[in-house]
Design an enzyme around this catalytic site. Structure first.
Site, PDB file in Angstrom:
ATOM      1  N   GLY A   1     -12.079   1.143  12.604  1.00 32.07           N
ATOM      2  CA  GLY A   1     -11.670   1.533  13.962  1.00 32.07           C
ATOM      3  C   GLY A   1     -12.821   1.782  14.919  1.00 32.07           C
ATOM      4  O   GLY A   1     -12.856   1.229  16.028  1.00 32.07           O
TER       5      GLY A   1
ATOM      6  N   HIS B   1     -13.374   2.710  -0.140  1.00 32.49           N
ATOM      7  CA  HIS B   1     -13.403   1.627   0.860  1.00 32.49           C
ATOM      8  C   HIS B   1     -14.050   0.366   0.294  1.00 32.49           C
ATOM      9  O   HIS B   1     -14.573  -0.472   1.035  1.00 32.49           O
ATOM     10  CB  HIS B   1     -14.222   2.009   2.122  1.00 32.49           C
TER      11      HIS B   1
ATOM     12  N   GLU C   1      -8.616  -5.569   4.693  1.00 34.76           N
ATOM     13  CA  GLU C   1      -8.410  -5.209   3.282  1.00 34.76           C
ATOM     14  C   GLU C   1      -7.177  -5.896   2.704  1.00 34.76           C
ATOM     15  O   GLU C   1      -7.172  -6.302   1.549  1.00 34.76           O
ATOM     16  CB  GLU C   1      -8.309  -3.691   3.152  1.00 34.76           C
TER      17      GLU C   1
ATOM     18  N   LEU D   1     -16.664   2.646   9.603  1.00 39.87           N
ATOM     19  CA  LEU D   1     -16.563   3.859  10.420  1.00 39.87           C
ATOM     20  C   LEU D   1     -15.166   3.937  11.034  1.00 39.87           C
ATOM     21  O   LEU D   1     -14.846   3.189  11.966  1.00 39.87           O
ATOM     22  CB  LEU D   1     -17.625   3.854  11.524  1.00 39.87           C
TER      23      LEU D   1
ATOM     24  N   ASN E   1       0.881  -1.176   0.000  1.00 38.05           N
ATOM     25  CA  ASN E   1       0.000   0.000   0.000  1.00 38.05           C
ATOM     26  C   ASN E   1       0.916   1.222   0.000  1.00 38.05           C
ATOM     27  O   ASN E   1       1.442   1.613   1.039  1.00 38.05           O
ATOM     28  CB  ASN E   1      -0.896  -0.048   1.245  1.00 38.05           C
TER      29      ASN E   1
ATOM     30  N   ARG F   1      -2.637  -2.147  -3.370  1.00 34.16           N
ATOM     31  CA  ARG F   1      -3.856  -1.380  -3.146  1.00 34.16           C
ATOM     32  C   ARG F   1      -3.783  -0.151  -4.053  1.00 34.16           C
ATOM     33  O   ARG F   1      -2.802   0.599  -4.017  1.00 34.16           O
ATOM     34  CB  ARG F   1      -3.923  -0.929  -1.696  1.00 34.16           C
TER      35      ARG F   1
ATOM     36  N   ARG G   1     -12.917  15.483   7.870  1.00 34.65           N
ATOM     37  CA  ARG G   1     -13.642  15.817   6.628  1.00 34.65           C
ATOM     38  C   ARG G   1     -15.093  16.174   6.934  1.00 34.65           C
ATOM     39  O   ARG G   1     -15.726  15.530   7.770  1.00 34.65           O
ATOM     40  CB  ARG G   1     -13.623  14.622   5.667  1.00 34.65           C
TER      41      ARG G   1
ATOM     42  N   ASN H   1     -11.403   6.770  10.744  1.00 30.55           N
ATOM     43  CA  ASN H   1     -11.028   8.164  10.564  1.00 30.55           C
ATOM     44  C   ASN H   1     -11.705   8.709   9.308  1.00 30.55           C
ATOM     45  O   ASN H   1     -12.197   9.827   9.280  1.00 30.55           O
ATOM     46  CB  ASN H   1      -9.508   8.229  10.461  1.00 30.55           C
ATOM     47  N   GLY H   2     -11.745   7.891   8.263  1.00 23.78           N
ATOM     48  CA  GLY H   2     -12.624   8.130   7.114  1.00 23.78           C
ATOM     49  C   GLY H   2     -13.778   7.152   7.215  1.00 23.78           C
ATOM     50  O   GLY H   2     -13.556   5.995   7.594  1.00 23.78           O
TER      51      GLY H   2
ATOM     52  N   GLY I   1     -16.268   1.325  14.137  1.00 25.69           N
ATOM     53  CA  GLY I   1     -17.298   0.284  13.991  1.00 25.69           C
ATOM     54  C   GLY I   1     -16.929  -1.004  14.719  1.00 25.69           C
ATOM     55  O   GLY I   1     -17.793  -1.712  15.232  1.00 25.69           O
ATOM     56  N   GLU I   2     -15.630  -1.305  14.777  1.00 24.56           N
ATOM     57  CA  GLU I   2     -15.206  -2.549  15.428  1.00 24.56           C
ATOM     58  C   GLU I   2     -15.052  -2.391  16.938  1.00 24.56           C
ATOM     59  O   GLU I   2     -15.289  -3.332  17.691  1.00 24.56           O
ATOM     60  CB  GLU I   2     -13.844  -3.002  14.857  1.00 24.56           C
ATOM     61  N   ASN I   3     -14.620  -1.186  17.367  1.00 32.31           N
ATOM     62  CA  ASN I   3     -14.177  -1.048  18.762  1.00 32.31           C
ATOM     63  C   ASN I   3     -15.064  -0.206  19.663  1.00 32.31           C
ATOM     64  O   ASN I   3     -14.891  -0.236  20.874  1.00 32.31           O
ATOM     65  CB  ASN I   3     -12.771  -0.411  18.783  1.00 32.31           C
TER      66      ASN I   3
HETATM   67  P1  AMP Z   1      -9.372   3.738  11.484  1.00 33.89           P
HETATM   68  O1  AMP Z   1      -9.296   4.901  10.540  1.00 33.89           O
HETATM   69  O2  AMP Z   1     -10.220   2.626  10.964  1.00 33.89           O
HETATM   70  O3  AMP Z   1      -8.044   3.289  12.001  1.00 33.89           O
HETATM   71  O4  AMP Z   1     -10.182   4.283  12.780  1.00 33.89           O
HETATM   72  C1  AMP Z   1      -9.693   5.340  13.570  1.00 33.89           C
HETATM   73  C2  AMP Z   1     -10.773   5.739  14.580  1.00 33.89           C
HETATM   74  O5  AMP Z   1     -11.167   4.588  15.327  1.00 33.89           O
HETATM   75  C3  AMP Z   1     -10.302   6.789  15.579  1.00 33.89           C
HETATM   76  O6  AMP Z   1     -11.253   7.846  15.680  1.00 33.89           O
HETATM   77  C4  AMP Z   1     -10.211   6.026  16.890  1.00 33.89           C
HETATM   78  O7  AMP Z   1     -10.595   6.831  17.989  1.00 33.89           O
HETATM   79  C5  AMP Z   1     -11.188   4.895  16.715  1.00 33.89           C
HETATM   80  N1  AMP Z   1     -10.733   3.729  17.477  1.00 33.89           N
HETATM   81  C6  AMP Z   1      -9.703   2.929  17.177  1.00 33.89           C
HETATM   82  N2  AMP Z   1      -9.518   1.992  18.141  1.00 33.89           N
HETATM   83  C7  AMP Z   1     -10.471   2.205  19.069  1.00 33.89           C
HETATM   84  C8  AMP Z   1     -10.825   1.585  20.301  1.00 33.89           C
HETATM   85  N3  AMP Z   1     -10.159   0.528  20.782  1.00 33.89           N
HETATM   86  N4  AMP Z   1     -11.878   2.085  20.988  1.00 33.89           N
HETATM   87  C9  AMP Z   1     -12.558   3.138  20.522  1.00 33.89           C
HETATM   88  N5  AMP Z   1     -12.267   3.781  19.358  1.00 33.89           N
HETATM   89  C10 AMP Z   1     -11.252   3.325  18.643  1.00 33.89           C
END
Ligand code: AMP
Length: 397
Positions: free
Chosen positions: A331, A180, A384, A209, A8, A91, A241, A211-212, A333-335
């Protein structure tokens, strides 16, 4: 052992993962940083201490060479030589209207990628540089391109055309592309497998869901609409954004602030969204903490995000005549269980009811909706890189 290298390439960085396709497992991963400035490589092999080294990386070819060296080095390596790599998967952000799936890279493919540069001027050039660097350093090794846009090429014109003079679509290909796509495709397919129903028979809404962020309507196994558009700026508000706004705001602000369209688009990309609304941070963890401490603007930013995601879910359910599964990934959506709960609240009228205990239980992928609810809600970690490796494997045989 069948090794596939996934690359990537960004403008000054290059991330890599080496997959053992027999086990579908990552053997090594890492990142070259500060390419063209000075250079650093970070390399991780499971079970060993991470390796970091400053290294002169004047260009992407030097970065690929550094990757080949750490992958085969006596201390850091996992292979005897680069001939053990059977293929490289890249990618690539934008495939325009040329590519509706992943492809093996040929001269024609490179020409088409070059034609897509005006559509993704920040992303496609480094992707191309990464591909060329691999051909230079690993001649004869087949390479594949996997596009962020390809999955969305099945959208119908009602979903992808903007209501501006048609000539701009004809002349410049101004339309919705969506991004995505690799993530939406993977988590939608996984969701179908988890609920044990045929992918081709389902109406799925996938929420990537992070950062983007983007939301996609997947009907009968195909993307039929998605929230990001001509660029990844459209849709829900994101870390920095704005997401969708009234385009007339650009003219209004341009006059009063004496700023060019390009400057305003930069403001919408980099200073807006959660950061612009809250004045606190673009990171959802920081925002949650600030909101808990009583910061009203941080709380409002989070509420606007939740409200907008919910509106997209409603509109895609209407577009597909219902929804069988709602999927959360990336980030946030999973956490972030609270975010999943808040977005899903009030959706029982369309068959989606979250189960609080399942939602808050730690773990990876799985169903988090109430037993007996007509629709499913799932959490599915995205992967991905694995999709890129699998597509590459199937293309090179
Ligand atoms: P990504 O772009 O998919 O890496 O997601 C980044 C976003 O996910 C950021 O706003 C983080 O605050 C959120 N995030 C990542 N890990 C966690 C976590 N363990 N608990 C809550 N939010 C998280």
């Amino acid at each position: 052992m069948k090794n596939i290298l996934v690359i990537n390439a960004g403008s000054s960085s290059l991330k890599y993962q080496l997959f053992d396709m027999d086990r579908r497992a990552v053997r090594a991963r890492g990142q070259c940083e500060r390419i063209g400035l000075d250079g650093r490589i970070k390399h991780t092999v499971e079970g060993r201490a991470p390796y970091t080294a400053d290294r002169l990386l004047p260009d992407h070819a030097a970065a690929i060479r550094a990757v080949t060296e750490v992958l085969t080095g006596p201390e850091t390596g996992v292979m005897a030589g680069m001939e053990e790599i059977v293929a490289v998967g890249h990618r690539v952000v934008h495939g325009g209207e040329f590519f509706s799936g992943s492809v093996r890279v040929t001269d024609e493919v490179i020409a088409a990628l070059e034609a897509c540069v005006p559509l993704a001027p920040l992303h496609n050039p480094p992707n191309l540089v990464g591909i060329r660097a691999c051909f230079e350093v690993m001649p004869g090794v087949p390479q594949a391109a996997v596009f962020d846009t390809a999955f969305h090429q099945t959208m119908p014109p009602v979903a992808y055309l903007y209501a501006i003079p048609y000539e701009y679509y004809e002349k410049y290909k101004v339309r919705r592309y969506g991004f995505h796509g690799t993530s939406h495709r993977y988590v939608a397919q996984r969701a179908a497998e988890i609920i044990k129903k045929p992918f081709e028979s389902l109406r799925i809404i996938t929420c990537h869901l992070g950062n983007g962020s983007s939301i996609t309507a997947v009907q009968n196994g195909r993307s039929v609409d998605t929230s990001m558009g001509f660029t990844p700026l459209e849709g829900v508000p994101m870390g920095t954004r704005s997401g969708t706004i009234d385009p007339a705001i650009l003219g209004f602000l341009g006059e009063r602030e004496e700023r060019t369209a390009a400057e305003l688009v930069t403001m919408l990309n980099q200073k807006s969204g959660m950061l612009g609304l809250s004045g606190v941070s673009s990171d959802f963890r920081d925002l949650s903490e600030a909101a808990e401490r009583g910061n009203q603007r941080a709380a409002l930013a989070l509420d606007i995000f939740i409200y907008t995601v919910k509106k997209y879910i409603g509109s895609y359910a209407a577009a597909m005549g219902g929804v069988d599964a709602l999927v959360f990934t990336a980030g946030i959506g999973e956490n972030n269980a609270k975010m999943r709960e808040d977005i899903s609240s009030g959706l029982s009228f369309m068959g989606l009811t979250i189960d609080k205990a399942k939602n808050e239980a730690p773990g990876g992928e799985g169903i988090i909706s109430a037993d007996g609810a007509p629709g499913y809600i799932l959490r599915v970690p995205t992967n991905e890189e694995l999709v890129i490796a699998l597509d590459t494997e199937s293309l090179v045989g």
